[in-house]
Motif scaffolding. Sequence first.
Motif, short mmCIF file in Angstrom:
data_model
loop_
_atom_site.label_atom_id
_atom_site.label_comp_id
_atom_site.label_asym_id
_atom_site.label_seq_id
_atom_site.Cartn_x
_atom_site.Cartn_y
_atom_site.Cartn_z
N LEU A 173 0.85 -1.18 0.00
CA LEU A 173 0.00 0.00 0.00
C LEU A 173 0.89 1.23 0.00
O LEU A 173 1.69 1.43 0.92
CB LEU A 173 -0.92 0.01 1.23
N GLY A 174 0.78 2.04 -1.03
CA GLY A 174 1.61 3.24 -1.16
C GLY A 174 0.79 4.50 -1.00
O GLY A 174 -0.05 4.81 -1.85
N LEU A 175 1.03 5.22 0.07
CA LEU A 175 0.31 6.46 0.36
C LEU A 175 1.27 7.61 0.63
O LEU A 175 0.93 8.56 1.34
CB LEU A 175 -0.62 6.26 1.56
N GLY A 176 2.46 7.54 0.08
CA GLY A 176 3.44 8.60 0.29
C GLY A 176 3.01 9.89 -0.39
O GLY A 176 2.31 9.90 -1.39
N TYR A 177 3.44 11.02 0.19
CA TYR A 177 3.17 12.35 -0.36
C TYR A 177 1.67 12.60 -0.49
O TYR A 177 1.16 12.99 -1.55
CB TYR A 177 3.86 12.53 -1.72
N PRO A 183 -4.00 11.91 15.10
CA PRO A 183 -3.83 10.47 15.37
C PRO A 183 -5.00 9.61 14.92
O PRO A 183 -5.04 8.41 15.21
CB PRO A 183 -3.68 10.44 16.88
N SER A 184 -5.98 10.16 14.20
CA SER A 184 -7.17 9.39 13.83
C SER A 184 -6.89 8.35 12.76
O SER A 184 -7.70 7.43 12.56
CB SER A 184 -8.26 10.34 13.34
N GLN A 185 -5.75 8.44 12.05
CA GLN A 185 -5.48 7.52 10.95
C GLN A 185 -4.86 6.21 11.42
O GLN A 185 -4.94 5.19 10.72
CB GLN A 185 -4.55 8.18 9.93
N GLU A 186 -4.24 6.20 12.59
CA GLU A 186 -3.54 5.01 13.03
C GLU A 186 -4.47 3.80 13.17
O GLU A 186 -4.07 2.67 12.92
CB GLU A 186 -2.82 5.27 14.36
N LYS A 187 -5.72 4.04 13.54
CA LYS A 187 -6.65 2.92 13.77
C LYS A 187 -6.99 2.17 12.49
O LYS A 187 -7.50 1.04 12.55
CB LYS A 187 -7.93 3.45 14.41
N HIS A 188 -6.68 2.77 11.32
CA HIS A 188 -6.95 2.11 10.04
C HIS A 188 -5.74 1.33 9.53
O HIS A 188 -5.77 0.82 8.41
CB HIS A 188 -7.35 3.13 8.98
N LEU A 189 -4.70 1.22 10.33
CA LEU A 189 -3.46 0.57 9.88
C LEU A 189 -3.16 -0.66 10.73
O LEU A 189 -2.04 -0.87 11.17
CB LEU A 189 -2.30 1.57 9.94
N THR A 190 -4.18 -1.49 10.93
CA THR A 190 -4.03 -2.67 11.78
C THR A 190 -4.26 -3.94 10.98
O THR A 190 -4.64 -3.90 9.80
CB THR A 190 -5.04 -2.61 12.94
N VAL A 191 -4.04 -5.05 11.62
CA VAL A 191 -4.20 -6.36 10.98
C VAL A 191 -5.65 -6.63 10.58
O VAL A 191 -5.92 -7.45 9.68
CB VAL A 191 -3.69 -7.47 11.94
N ASP A 192 -6.61 -5.95 11.16
CA ASP A 192 -8.01 -6.15 10.80
C ASP A 192 -8.27 -5.78 9.35
O ASP A 192 -9.20 -6.31 8.73
CB ASP A 192 -8.91 -5.32 11.72
N PHE A 193 -7.48 -4.86 8.81
CA PHE A 193 -7.68 -4.41 7.43
C PHE A 193 -6.60 -4.92 6.48
O PHE A 193 -6.85 -5.08 5.29
CB PHE A 193 -7.72 -2.88 7.38
N TRP A 194 -5.41 -5.16 6.98
CA TRP A 194 -4.28 -5.49 6.11
C TRP A 194 -3.51 -6.71 6.63
O TRP A 194 -2.35 -6.62 7.01
CB TRP A 194 -3.32 -4.28 6.01
N PRO A 195 -4.13 -7.88 6.65
CA PRO A 195 -3.46 -9.06 7.22
C PRO A 195 -2.27 -9.54 6.40
O PRO A 195 -1.38 -10.21 6.95
CB PRO A 195 -4.58 -10.11 7.25
N LEU A 197 -0.26 -7.47 4.44
CA LEU A 197 0.57 -6.34 4.03
C LEU A 197 2.04 -6.60 4.34
O LEU A 197 2.41 -6.88 5.48
CB LEU A 197 0.10 -5.06 4.73
N ILE A 198 2.86 -6.51 3.29
CA ILE A 198 4.31 -6.70 3.43
C ILE A 198 5.04 -5.36 3.39
O ILE A 198 6.01 -5.16 4.12
CB ILE A 198 4.83 -7.62 2.31
N SER A 199 4.56 -4.45 2.58
CA SER A 199 5.23 -3.16 2.37
C SER A 199 4.22 -2.03 2.54
O SER A 199 3.11 -2.10 1.99
CB SER A 199 5.85 -3.11 0.97
N LEU A 200 4.61 -1.00 3.28
CA LEU A 200 3.73 0.14 3.54
C LEU A 200 4.53 1.43 3.38
O LEU A 200 5.58 1.60 4.00
CB LEU A 200 3.15 0.05 4.95
N ASP A 201 4.02 2.34 2.55
CA ASP A 201 4.67 3.64 2.32
C ASP A 201 3.75 4.74 2.83
O ASP A 201 2.70 5.02 2.24
CB ASP A 201 4.95 3.82 0.82
N LEU A 220 0.62 -5.83 12.49
CA LEU A 220 0.74 -6.37 11.13
C LEU A 220 1.77 -7.49 11.14
O LEU A 220 2.97 -7.24 11.29
CB LEU A 220 1.14 -5.27 10.15
N PRO A 221 1.36 -8.74 10.93
CA PRO A 221 2.29 -9.86 11.13
C PRO A 221 3.32 -10.01 10.02
O PRO A 221 4.37 -10.62 10.24
CB PRO A 221 1.36 -11.07 11.17
N ASN A 222 3.03 -9.46 8.82
CA ASN A 222 3.92 -9.68 7.68
C ASN A 222 4.63 -8.42 7.21
O ASN A 222 5.23 -8.41 6.14
CB ASN A 222 3.12 -10.26 6.50
#
Length: 593
Positions: A173-177, A183-195, A197-201, A220-222
């Motif tokens: 998932l690439g969301l750079g720039y 802090p409201s965005q952190e709750k959307h970056l968990t294993v519940d949505f991205w089990p 996910l290997i790479s995150l930008d 995020l386990p991966n």
Amino acid sequence: MAAPRSVSAAFQEYLQHLGLQDFPCGIGSWNKSRFHGRRSSRLEEAVPPGEESPEALLELLRDPHSPWALPPECSPLDRLLREVAVLAPELLRGSGIFQLVKSLRILDKGVEEVDEGLLQFQQLEELILSANHISRVSSAHLPRTLKVLELCYNAVGDLQDLCAQPPPELQHLGLGYNRLCGPSQEKHLTVDFWPNLISLDLSFNSLTDLPGLVSQLSTLPNLHILLLQGNPLALTPTYRGFLVDSLPKLSILDDIHIWPEEREHFYGLARQPELIRSEARVVVSIGELKGLPNPEAFQQLEVGSEGPVITYSYYVTYEFAEGEELEDRGSPEGIKIHQNSTVAPLDVDSSAQDTEETKNHQEPAATEEPKTHSAKVFATPGQPWADTIDCSYRKEHVDKDLVGLKAYLEAGTIVSVVEEKVLSWPVDADAEENAATNKKEGQGLKKNNAKDKQKKKKQQQQPSEFRSDPPIRSTLGTTRVTLDTLLATEDLVATVCDFGILIPEKPPVVEEKEVKKGKGKNRKPKAEKESKTSQKSETTPKGKGKNKETAEVEEGQELQPVPLTVQFQMQLLRWPLAASTQSQENGAAGNAQ
């Protein structure tokens, strides 16, 4: 109001640009018998007169010298669709074309909406929509086969729509720039949505809560590759060490591999919350200043002269973000608050020994800048002229406004060299004494002439007291230093600011009203006499009155002028350097108590 430009509309324009129905692609007089007559699966079948074989048509697409060849930088999808349009153009009719696309790249096409038309791409695995104008993405419009989603350089400010329902099981998932801010965005970056996910930008957004973000990413386990540089939280001293110790499965952080030695070096840092502070520590150093014109020719006058004594001093100013926490109000540098958006000469209103905050009344020049930011101006202590002035300046700034500091680093800082000139006059040359003297002379009191002469002779023998006019400041050079590399992986910006070669002005001529401050209104200061003398020497006929400097010029032996330069350095302190500095400060404070 026009409808937002969608991904589907951009894809249709893309197909038209490829010309899949034009020669040598599609169906036409060049291959019509293959599709309207008896069909054969053998490409070696005899070609009717006036038509081209599939091999010949493919050669027209692949030969770099062919007018129908694609440019070398074209994508694999471009080549695939063009060749399919030659061999089996019927596959591109209707919805068949969507089944061929596994990777779709639409870059910088003004796309604003990710529409539900994307669901037609039932084999799509990679979707790259960078450099567009997308502000929201609904997970309901993404094919379930998607593994890579790249949305860099857009306007995404919220992940809620992307996670409204379970999104595709992405691996990257690439969301750079973008415009993500916590802090409201952190709750959307968990294993519940991205089990998976290997790479995150998430680089170059406006995320500020490092502990909160790490607590979610740790689920995020991966996750093995993470990019967070360019966020305000990445400016804190413990940023990298805290991430390395908190995410043991992470192998690459900000494009830098994490080796076992680094992980061991930061071991235990995540369990020391007192060190995880939301502040940045930046050290500014200013070294040697060179290339100043020598004002010695008109720097001072003799004691007792009618003109002023002129003294010069020089200092360097620079800007720093306004959110800086001032720990030492007794520091020698001058401070000024102003709104900066341009490279403009600084009319500094605070000397190197003045700590009062003043306002900048200069209008900014009409030039385009990355971003307007509030800043304070700091100055090195003033020093007299020398061929090389060693400023030996070092100041540590502590900034708690990380968002403001990021904007400041993106815009860069303004560095200037300032000259301060002070005119000092003899105390006995004031207006009242001049008036009294003129009155006596007007009354013809000749008997006082002898006393006046004795008084003047006595003044010439004894040092006179002087009164100084307000300092006159002028900016000799101004430049902008880029600092955006400090937002990436660099911790140090070291440069030599080059202001060019300065042409010294002629010695100042004191106006008549200034001369009246002396003892005779018809007398001229020594500076003006020297100026006229120098002008006279310049107009001397050839071969007469040549001085040494003129001879050197004629012989080509004059030294080349040296450009005005100053050494400037800004360092972003990282762990453990920042921690050691802080412990030293705490120890010094304890000793003082």
